[in-house]
Motif scaffolding. Structure first.
Motif, PDB file in Angstrom:
ATOM      1  N   ARG A 237       2.248 -10.695   3.240  1.00 26.82           N
ATOM      2  CA  ARG A 237       3.441  -9.840   2.530  1.00 26.82           C
ATOM      3  C   ARG A 237       3.824  -8.498   3.059  1.00 26.82           C
ATOM      4  NH1 ARG A 237       0.845 -10.942  -3.671  1.00 26.82           N
ATOM      5  NH2 ARG A 237       1.990 -12.865  -4.036  1.00 26.82           N
ATOM      6  N   ILE A 238       2.825  -7.996   3.590  1.00 21.56           N
ATOM      7  CA  ILE A 238       2.820  -6.625   4.455  1.00 21.56           C
ATOM      8  C   ILE A 238       3.817  -6.702   5.623  1.00 21.56           C
ATOM      9  CG2 ILE A 238       2.189  -4.685   5.556  1.00 21.56           C
ATOM     10  CD1 ILE A 238       2.168  -4.371   2.456  1.00 21.56           C
ATOM     11  N   GLY A 239       3.429  -7.771   6.174  1.00 26.88           N
ATOM     12  CA  GLY A 239       3.977  -8.124   7.390  1.00 26.88           C
ATOM     13  C   GLY A 239       5.649  -8.530   7.105  1.00 26.88           C
ATOM     14  N   TYR A 240       5.860  -9.196   5.975  1.00 23.20           N
ATOM     15  CA  TYR A 240       7.216  -9.329   5.798  1.00 23.20           C
ATOM     16  C   TYR A 240       8.210  -7.690   5.362  1.00 23.20           C
ATOM     17  CZ  TYR A 240      11.503 -11.259   3.463  1.00 23.20           C
ATOM     18  OH  TYR A 240      12.826 -11.488   3.061  1.00 23.20           O
ATOM     19  N   ALA A 241       7.207  -6.961   4.519  1.00 22.27           N
ATOM     20  CA  ALA A 241       7.588  -6.024   4.253  1.00 22.27           C
ATOM     21  C   ALA A 241       8.101  -4.934   5.572  1.00 22.27           C
ATOM     22  CB  ALA A 241       6.862  -5.156   3.254  1.00 22.27           C
ATOM     23  N   CYS A 242       7.407  -4.943   6.401  1.00 17.10           N
ATOM     24  CA  CYS A 242       7.698  -4.166   7.998  1.00 17.10           C
ATOM     25  C   CYS A 242       8.927  -4.615   8.274  1.00 17.10           C
ATOM     26  CB  CYS A 242       6.338  -4.449   8.695  1.00 17.10           C
ATOM     27  SG  CYS A 242       4.881  -3.562   7.969  1.00 17.10           S
ATOM     28  N   GLN A 270      -1.718  -1.026  -0.559  1.00 16.98           N
ATOM     29  CA  GLN A 270      -1.957  -2.341   0.615  1.00 16.98           C
ATOM     30  C   GLN A 270      -1.107  -1.957   1.874  1.00 16.98           C
ATOM     31  OE1 GLN A 270      -4.216  -4.557  -0.030  1.00 16.98           O
ATOM     32  NE2 GLN A 270      -4.488  -3.936  -2.125  1.00 16.98           N
ATOM     33  N   PHE A 271      -0.207  -1.378   1.732  1.00 14.59           N
ATOM     34  CA  PHE A 271       0.668  -1.003   2.942  1.00 14.59           C
ATOM     35  C   PHE A 271      -0.315  -0.075   4.002  1.00 14.59           C
ATOM     36  CE2 PHE A 271       3.710   0.299   6.194  1.00 14.59           C
ATOM     37  CZ  PHE A 271       4.605  -0.565   5.990  1.00 14.59           C
ATOM     38  N   LYS A 272      -0.914   1.034   3.285  1.00 13.23           N
ATOM     39  CA  LYS A 272      -1.605   2.060   3.950  1.00 13.23           C
ATOM     40  C   LYS A 272      -2.893   1.302   4.495  1.00 13.23           C
ATOM     41  CE  LYS A 272      -2.778   6.538   4.508  1.00 13.23           C
ATOM     42  NZ  LYS A 272      -1.861   7.566   5.292  1.00 13.23           N
ATOM     43  N   LYS A 273      -3.530   0.530   3.814  1.00 16.46           N
ATOM     44  CA  LYS A 273      -4.766  -0.100   4.208  1.00 16.46           C
ATOM     45  C   LYS A 273      -4.458  -1.102   5.458  1.00 16.46           C
ATOM     46  CE  LYS A 273      -8.167  -3.503   2.387  1.00 16.46           C
ATOM     47  NZ  LYS A 273      -8.723  -4.261   1.302  1.00 16.46           N
ATOM     48  N   THR A 274      -3.283  -1.583   5.616  1.00 10.91           N
ATOM     49  CA  THR A 274      -2.994  -2.694   6.533  1.00 10.91           C
ATOM     50  C   THR A 274      -2.417  -2.038   7.666  1.00 10.91           C
ATOM     51  OG1 THR A 274      -2.344  -4.151   4.988  1.00 10.91           O
ATOM     52  CG2 THR A 274      -1.739  -4.868   7.247  1.00 10.91           C
ATOM     53  N   LYS A 275      -1.612  -1.223   7.730  1.00 14.58           N
ATOM     54  CA  LYS A 275      -1.025  -0.609   8.586  1.00 14.58           C
ATOM     55  C   LYS A 275      -1.495   0.969   9.001  1.00 14.58           C
ATOM     56  CE  LYS A 275       1.861  -3.900   9.641  1.00 14.58           C
ATOM     57  NZ  LYS A 275       1.713  -4.879  10.727  1.00 14.58           N
ATOM     58  N   ASN A 276      -2.217   1.396   8.437  1.00 13.29           N
ATOM     59  CA  ASN A 276      -2.570   3.045   8.517  1.00 13.29           C
ATOM     60  C   ASN A 276      -1.496   3.715   8.302  1.00 13.29           C
ATOM     61  OD1 ASN A 276      -5.284   2.101   9.129  1.00 13.29           O
ATOM     62  ND2 ASN A 276      -4.688   1.686  11.096  1.00 13.29           N
ATOM     63  N   TYR A 277      -0.320   3.473   7.711  1.00 17.03           N
ATOM     64  CA  TYR A 277       0.876   4.329   7.428  1.00 17.03           C
ATOM     65  C   TYR A 277       1.261   4.006   6.194  1.00 17.03           C
ATOM     66  CZ  TYR A 277       1.586   4.865  12.586  1.00 17.03           C
ATOM     67  OH  TYR A 277       1.340   4.993  13.971  1.00 17.03           O
ATOM     68  N   SER A 278       1.885   5.087   5.504  1.00 17.73           N
ATOM     69  CA  SER A 278       2.705   4.622   4.192  1.00 17.73           C
ATOM     70  C   SER A 278       3.959   4.140   4.868  1.00 17.73           C
ATOM     71  CB  SER A 278       2.848   5.817   3.500  1.00 17.73           C
ATOM     72  OG  SER A 278       3.751   6.793   4.034  1.00 17.73           O
ATOM     73  N   PRO A 279       4.586   3.304   4.004  1.00 25.46           N
ATOM     74  CA  PRO A 279       6.036   2.724   4.138  1.00 25.46           C
ATOM     75  C   PRO A 279       6.989   4.002   4.646  1.00 25.46           C
ATOM     76  CG  PRO A 279       5.168   1.876   1.951  1.00 25.46           C
ATOM     77  CD  PRO A 279       4.274   2.860   2.429  1.00 25.46           C
ATOM     78  N   THR A 280       6.880   5.284   4.101  1.00 27.82           N
ATOM     79  CA  THR A 280       7.691   6.245   4.483  1.00 27.82           C
ATOM     80  C   THR A 280       7.305   6.610   6.060  1.00 27.82           C
ATOM     81  OG1 THR A 280       7.960   7.004   2.475  1.00 27.82           O
ATOM     82  CG2 THR A 280       8.574   8.381   4.309  1.00 27.82           C
ATOM     83  N   GLU A 281       5.953   6.714   6.199  1.00 33.36           N
ATOM     84  CA  GLU A 281       5.431   7.211   7.775  1.00 33.36           C
ATOM     85  C   GLU A 281       5.837   5.917   8.557  1.00 33.36           C
ATOM     86  OE1 GLU A 281       1.571   9.941   6.247  1.00 33.36           O
ATOM     87  OE2 GLU A 281       1.459   7.424   6.600  1.00 33.36           O
ATOM     88  N   TYR A 282       5.714   4.913   8.086  1.00 34.48           N
ATOM     89  CA  TYR A 282       6.007   3.698   8.982  1.00 34.48           C
ATOM     90  C   TYR A 282       7.573   3.642   9.663  1.00 34.48           C
ATOM     91  CZ  TYR A 282       6.327  -1.225  10.729  1.00 34.48           C
ATOM     92  OH  TYR A 282       6.468  -2.551  11.547  1.00 34.48           O
ATOM     93  N   ILE A 283       8.587   3.948   8.712  1.00 33.05           N
ATOM     94  CA  ILE A 283       9.705   4.077   9.061  1.00 33.05           C
ATOM     95  C   ILE A 283       9.991   5.358   9.971  1.00 33.05           C
ATOM     96  CG2 ILE A 283      12.073   4.612   8.022  1.00 33.05           C
ATOM     97  CD1 ILE A 283      11.273   3.485   5.623  1.00 33.05           C
TER      98      ILE A 283
END
Length: 290
Positions: A237-242, A270-283
């Motif tokens: 799910r996180i992969g799709y969210a990215c 879950q996003f932070k756990k998987t990617k080590n970023y929050s969604p906002t930080e990821y963007i």
């Protein structure tokens, strides 16, 4: 999204490998696999790439090598399916068998790099960085014949085998799912997850598909994947969210529910756990936004 076995053997009946330059209004929406390797170069269009349990955005210029029997699909963005769309989807696809040069050719010491490339292909390999030379050689391959064509293809494989920038796409667990594990084949479970990850999926649902009780299924699943079923589902799910975040078409809250999460706090966790970023930080990090 039913998984289909596609027969590519007719294209290889009189050749050691085949080349197709396909240009359509959109790529076929078929989740499929085949025993041949496939080297894909995207020349036009954008969308979502499904390789095993990897779900990512694809763009013009990418090169991907897919191993034998690894399910895959390129799904164009919605704009490509509109009746009045004048967009085009174009890709060069090269299909070949693992031993197209002979049973022992790639066992020679000089072929070690290519042999390693073939081993990595079981997960799917996306090449990154400067691919201009590889793309040029792949385009030129169509105009060659006979000996020159074969030598040029080997040079392309060697170039990619020594390319230092790449990413393995599918997980070890997904690849292993096409091997028997006890009495069950986990392939049907992965297919169900890929098809339904946006909806609510319970442990009981997937255990039933595998014809096992939930406790036994959990044990087998974790042994194969080295993670629990819920962890695996969240990663899909996180992969799709990215992919959706990279498209910049939806808000974070919309992406949360579109990806299969039922509340924003769990999505962020879950996003932070998987990617080590929050969604906002990821963007900010991946799109260079401040």
């Amino acid at each position: 999204m039913k998984l289909h076995l596609l027969d590519r053997s007719t294209k290889l009946s009189n050749a050691s490998f085949s080349i197709s330059n396909n240009c359509y209004p959109n790529f076929l929406k078929i989740w499929h696999y085949h025993p041949e390797f496939e080297l894909v170069t995207i020349l036009k269009s954008t969308g979502t790439r499904f390789i095993g349990d990897s779900i990512e955005q694809f763009n013009v210029g990418e090169i991907v090598l897919i191993g034998k029997n690894l399910p895959h699909m390129w799904l164009n963005d919605k704009e490509y399916f509109k009746e009045d769309s004048k967009l085009e989807a174009q890709a060069i696809a090269i299909h070949f068998n693992e031993n197209f040069a002979g049973e022992i050719f790639f066992n020679m010491p000089e072929m070690n790099a290519i042999k390693k490339l073939f081993e990595n292909a079981q997960y799917g390999v996306r090449f990154t960085g400067d691919l201009s030379l590889a793309t040029k050689w792949i385009k030129n391959l169509e105009g060659l014949k006979g000996f020159d064509k074969t030598i040029s293809f080997l040079k392309i494989l060697n170039l990619l085998a020594n390319h230092k920038e790449y990413k393995l796409l599918s997980s070890m667990g997904f690849v292993n799912s096409f091997k028997k594990t006890g009495r069950t084949n986990l392939a049907e479970v992965y297919e169900y997850i890929i098809k339904n990850f946006k909806e609510r999926i319970t442990l009981e649902d997937v255990a039933s598909i595998a014809c096992m009780n939930p406790t036994a299924f959990s044990r087998v699943f974790k042994r194969v994947n080295r993670k629990t079923f819920s962890e695996y589902l969240n990663e899909v799910r996180i992969g799709y969210a990215c992919k959706l975040l990279m498209e910049e078409k939806y808000s974070i809250s919309e992406i949360c529910f579109e990806s299969g999460f039922n509340n924003i706090s769990n999505f962020n966790r879950q996003f932070k756990k998987t990617k080590n970023y929050s969604p906002t930080e990821y963007i900010k990090t991946h799109l260079g936004k401040n």
